[in-house]
Design a protein around this motif. Structure first.
Motif: not given
Lengths: 753, 351
Positions: A27, A31, A36, A38, A245, A476
């Motif tokens: 990932d 990121k 990614a 959130y 995440f 994760d």
């Protein structure tokens, strides 16, 4: 949620066994590119913003709120208060199981701690909601705040940590102390600390009738789902949580807390999706913290420097309304071979949000005190502190007498000391200087953390095209589950990692248990391993029962799965690909489920812990007292290392947190109001890059046949243990000043010169 | 957050007129002001954005040898100006020891001078604070105050001024150029910040509408470039305010100190010029004993305002060390850890 485009085939991917390969996190590219998603990155259509108003007093009640003023503010849609809120299905004060903590969701006007939510303002914009919260201008009836480790009557809690006995003893401590040649009797204090995950607690909640869609960082998808279901009185299958995440959790995102619950309530109240994100200072209260401790250690040693007794008493605090007790003294159960050990706890109640698990709860607080006291005893005996630890090396777990399932601590000491150059250390403190005249000190601390297992399930499938699927609601948090668990999955189904679709991070997947206790890789990994084995068994049944297959009749001999083929175990020339087996059988896929769980028989027989040895060098200005860590070496034995790259990062992080524990971190509480005065990352000090020295991590080979099928012990929390004590001991060695109140402050080191 | 007007004046005159209204505040980089607004500590009705004003971002040497620094020059640009760092090394070192690289890139010279105290009770709107809300009381006085003032404080206020930059500036007799409703005037930096007395709500000598347009270092300030250091003790290696800091600058002629300059940071509501200490260093040899004497003079009037007695002893030691470092000579290159006790290989006394 858009499809996650995880890196499927890193350039350095090696084929064959995946476990043990240092893959970079899959990932990572997402990121770095900001792709990614959130929780707080989600913006469903029609979404409103909710902002909590929080209490500025720590004890009393809300006498009034100017709801009208807040509502008059342009953009404000509604204000949720104790008298205007959607009903809950159960009383939030009810503890329905030991993993349920009481939460403040506007059930009353009582205030139990500073920063407790007292209202929620919902508005078209974040700015309007923020100003609306300010316009509420609460008036309070204030009672004197209960603050500090000495307030009120102390009591002995029924349990500490998660169900640990409050008092444990083995042998006769008083007799051991009485017979000792040398005695240490010292008191250590650790301050309240806050998790301070980079990502604050956040939720985006949308109701569609009685269906609830949630984006929220959580370390426990199914625990959160179950709690939401009981609070709102809806069936589990009506709730969907996405948590792909986390920007760190460290224990604070393990259980459903009040603020995200308020976000769901706010969405219900206004009938539109709502986002609620905590401000940094709002995380200093309703989402848990590490409680302060005062620990008294009494240690005896004989004339040879062998421990005769170890007595560890810890005072801590809990909230006025719920129970969590930092099990600090338990750190003395496993490390040093004292024939008599006693650990006990007591507590007082203060006006604070209920403390919670925070990165090595008990182990971290207990470790810095124990490692300091052991160091003090080594010095009292005139023995090198590493030699002293080796002299008191526990061959069996001291508190229980059980053998260890594996324990490569001696190798950790040896390899760490060699890498560090420990042999050149002066026994006496304040002897070493660098070229600039700075005091140099070297310290050691022993790291330990239990090898835990929880319960998890996984679902595996092999598809017609020969590829695999592994599904598990794993988490994760930044530790690298997307990568490490996918590596285990790939091996479990005998495929390369780019041939396995690994799904995680949502609540519709099989329950992966909580990502806590350093047990997630072991627990989820065990479920994945067993699901993979089960689906391969299904596939094998198809092949070995089919006379058209080259594997027909191999049932007794068995087959092994490798690189997308089943291979006859006793004749590798006979094999068949997964795709061929499924094509001939005419099925789209085979699937199976697997479980990961602790093995009670093995736990009964063995003590299971990871271990490590951390060596630290500090430099201290002899007149000015400023301290800087200049070098750290940590050698850790934690069973099988699934991904050395990620493990190293985890251990680096733990060692840095240990440094932080010893030198920086402290929530400064006003002794009168109970308010936390440094609730921001400018003033709540954690190490910055310039504080972090070159770090060296050694992972020591350790084979453990007992902890679980994969031999994994977990590395999340062990790094902070040992490290904090190593730094504290190095400060003593540099200066000759034994500081017993943490963090170590400049004024403690302004000795005469 | 509270709605406010935002104006972007085209000229300094317009800016002054706009900012002279009650409830107005100047906005430059906002590295402090925006935090104060988000926390409800400062609630201006109008922000007067001066970042687009022409001519305030220049560093220029004037005919008389003075250096004039425009108020909008960023901390980073100033510190990294090679000529500036050569001529005023202690100032560059102080700048680079402040905040973080990201903040230094944004923060301006004028804003640095006018940053508010970091007293936690000032920031905590639930606490009583005479500086934030005049006449309400001071919760720091009996509170968590181990980093508070030891010089120049009053019962009304024990806050400190947090700037690093101002400490060597005040030692070097910096002058502040101000544009106000009655035109331009200038005052010594030492007269800009006020001690609290009974009116701690007034941080500075500025009047409504006053805009700092430049800071000037007079010609003699260059004379210390060979022996000038800034030393800052803090609770982590970077991104922390000084517990105590000191700027020391010496003009050494024939082995004797012709002139000494000394100022302390983190000890008072203003950067603290220690003139009594400077006096005892005139025309003496730069020895540890002389510096000890200077340190005692510098802190002669110090008294704890709470749990901070250690700061007085620490300040004495920092003064001695800063003077020793200055006497040893300005390093050819700024250290990698500017102003840190861990920066240098010289000056540390072997115990």
């Amino acid at each position: 949620m858009p499809e996650l485009n995880l890196t499927s085939a890193p350039a350095h991917l090696r084929h064959g066994s995946n476990i043990g390969q240092p893959l970079t996190r899959r990932d990572g590219v997402l990121k770095v590119k900001g792709q990614a998603t959130y929780a707080a990155d989600n913006h469903p259509p029609g979404m409103l913003f909710a902002v909590m108003a929080v209490s500025s007093i720590s004890r009393g009640r809300v006498a009034s709120l100017d709801v009208a003023a807040a509502k008059r503010h342009p953009g404000v849609v509604d204000v949720m208060t104790p008298s205007h809120k959607p009903p809950l299905a159960i009383d939030p004060e009810l503890k329905t199981n030991p993993f349920v903590f009481r939460m403040e969701v506007l059930q009353s006007d009582e205030i139990r701690y500073a920063n407790q939510p007292i209202a929620v303002v919902i508005a078209e914009t974040l700015e309007a909601a923020t100003e609306g919260a300010l316009l509420l201008a609460p008036r309070y009836e204030t009672l004197p705040a209960l603050v500090g480790l000495d307030v009120g009557e102390s009591f002995v809690p029924p349990v500490v940590g998660v169900g640990n006995p409050t008092e444990v003893h083995r042998g006769d401590v008083e007799a051991g102390l009485a017979s000792a040649e040398k005695q240490i009797d010292a008191i250590y204090e650790t301050p309240p600390q806050y998790h301070n995950a980079m990502e604050p607690h956040a939720i985006v909640a949308s109701w569609d009738g009685d269906r609830l869609q949630i984006d929220m960082p959580t370390q426990g998808l199914m625990l959160s789902l179950a709690r939401i279901a009981e609070l709102f009185g809806i069936a589990h299958d009506k709730i969907h949580i996405r948590s792909p995440f986390l920007g760190g959790g460290f224990g604070s995102k393990g259980l459903m807390a009040g603020p995200p619950t308020l976000g769901i309530m706010a969405a219900k109240l206004v009938g539109r999706p709502v986002k609620l994100v905590l401000r940094r200072e709002q995380m200093y209260g309703p989402v848990g913290h590490r409680a302060p401790t005062r620990q008294r250690l009494r240690i005896g040693a004989d004339g040879e420097g062998r421990l005769t007794a170890l007595d560890h008493h810890a005072r801590t605090v809990s909230s006025t309304f719920d129970d969590f007790y930092e099990p600090a003294a338990d750190a003395s159960h496993t490390l040093y071979a004292a024939p008599a050990i006693r650990t006990l706890h007591d507590a007082v109640r203060v006006n604070t949000g209920t403390p919670l698990f925070m990165r090595a709860p008990g182990e971290a607080t207990g470790s810095i005190a124990l490692e300091s006291a052991i160091d003090e005893m080594a010095w009292a005996c005139g023995i090198d502190p590493l030699a002293f630890r080796l002299k008191n090396y526990a061959e069996v777990e001291p508190i229980s007498g059980k053998p260890f399932s594996s324990k490569a601590l001696r190798a950790c000491y040896e390899q760490g000391a060699a890498r560090f150059g420990w042999a050149k250390r002066s026994l006496q403190p304040r002897q070493m200087r660098d070229d600039a005249g700075l005091l140099v000190g070297w310290g050691v601390g022993t790291a330990t953390f239990p090898a835990l297992m929880f319960q998890a399930q996984a679902r595996a499938a092999i598809r017609r095209d020969g590829s695999g699927v592994m599904e598990i609601g794993a988490h994760d948090m930044g530790q690298g589950a997307w990568t490490a668990l996918a590596q285990i999955a790939a091996d479990a189904v005998g495929l390369d990692i780019d041939r396995v679709e690994f799904k995680a991070g949502t609540s519709d997947l099989p329950d992966a248990g909580i990502a806590g206790g350093s047990a997630h890789t072991a627990t989820a990994g065990a479920a994945i391993h067993s699901a993979g084995a089960a689906v391969i068994a299904e596939l094998a049944d198809l092949a070995t029962n089919d006379e058209r297959s080259p594997l027909f009749g191999a049932g007794n001999a068995g087959v092994i799965a490798r690189e997308g083929r089943l291979i006859r175990r006793d004749d590798e020339s006979r094999s068949e690909s997964y795709a061929e087996i499924l094509a001939r059988a005419g099925v789209a896929e085979v699937e199976a489920r697997g479980t990961g769980a602790p093995n009670p028989a093995a736990m009964e027989e063995y003590a299971m812990h990871a271990h490590g040895a951390v060596f630290a060098e500090v430099k201290v200005d002899p007149e000015l007292g400023q301290v800087r860590v200049t070098r750290m070496v940590g050698a850790f034995a934690a069973g099988r290392i699934v991904n050395p790259h990620l493990v190293k990062s985890q251990l680096f992080g733990g060692m840095i947190w240990g440094l932080s524990f010893a030198l920086h971190e402290e929530a400064i509480t006003d002794r009168r109001s109970g308010r936390i005065m440094n609730a921001n990352l400018g003033e709540y000090h954690i190490p910055v890059n310039a504080d972090v020295p070159p770090l060296d991590v050694i992972t020591v080979e350790e084979h453990d046949p007992h902890v679980n099928a994969l031999g994994i012990k977990g590395v999340g929390e062990i790094g902070i243990t040992g490290s904090a004590g190593a730094v504290a001991n190095a400060v003593w060695h540099a200066t000759g000043v034994r500081v017993r109140r943490f963090p170590i402050r400049i004024e403690e080191l302004l000795t005469q010169h | 957050m509270k709605p406010f007007d935002y104006v972007r004046p085209a000229t300094v005159t317009e800016a002054v007129a706009a900012a002279a209204q009650p409830g107005a505040a100047y906005l430059a980089a906002g590295t402090n002001l925006l935090d104060l607004m988000k926390g409800g500590v400062s609630r201006p009705d109008r922000l007067v954005d001066v970042t687009h004003l022409d001519g305030l971002d220049q560093i220029e040497t004037l005919a008389d040898g003075s250096l004039r620094i425009g108020a909008l020059v960023s901390n980073a640009d100033l510190a990294h100006d090679p000529e500036f760092a050569r001529s005023y090394p202690a100032v560059a070192e102080a700048l680079l020891s402040g905040a973080s690289a990201q903040l230094r890139n944004a923060a301006t010279v004028g804003g640095n001078l006018l940053q508010r105290t970091r007293c936690v009770y000032f920031y905590d709107t639930a606490s009583r604070c005479n500086k934030r809300d005049a006449g309400t009381g001071c919760d720091a006085r009996d509170g968590e105050n181990r980093t508070h003032a030891v010089l120049g404080w009053s019962e009304s206020c024990i806050a400190t001024h947090p700037s690093d930059f101002c400490v060597p500036l005040v030692a070097l007799d910096a002058v502040v150029e101000i544009e106000g409703r009655n035109g331009r005037r200038e005052i010594a930096l030492d007269a800009l910040h006020r001690l609290p007395g009974n009116t701690p709500e007034r941080d500075s000598a500025l009047e409504p509408g006053d805009l700092i347009v430049a800071v000037r270092l007079p010609p003699p300030a260059r004379g210390f470039s060979a022996h000038a250091r800034y030393l800052k003790v803090r609770e982590r290696t970077s991104y922390a305010f000084a517990v105590v800091s000191a700027a020391a600058a010496l003009r050494i002629e024939n082995g004797r100190i012709a002139e000494a300059r000394l100022a302390l940071g983190g000890v008072a509501a203003k950067p603290w010029r220690a003139r009594a200490a400077e006096d005892v260093l005139r025309n003496v040899a730069p020895t540890a004993d002389a510096f000890q004497e200077a340190a005692w003079r510098a802190l002669a009037d110090a008294k704890p305002s709470g749990d901070n007695a250690f700061k007085i002893e620490l300040a004495r030691r920092i003064v001695v060390r800063a003077l020793l470092l200055a006497a040893a000579g300005t390093p050819a290159r700024l250290p990698a850890l500017p102003a840190s006790p861990f920066a240098s290989t010289s000056g540390a006394i072997h115990a």
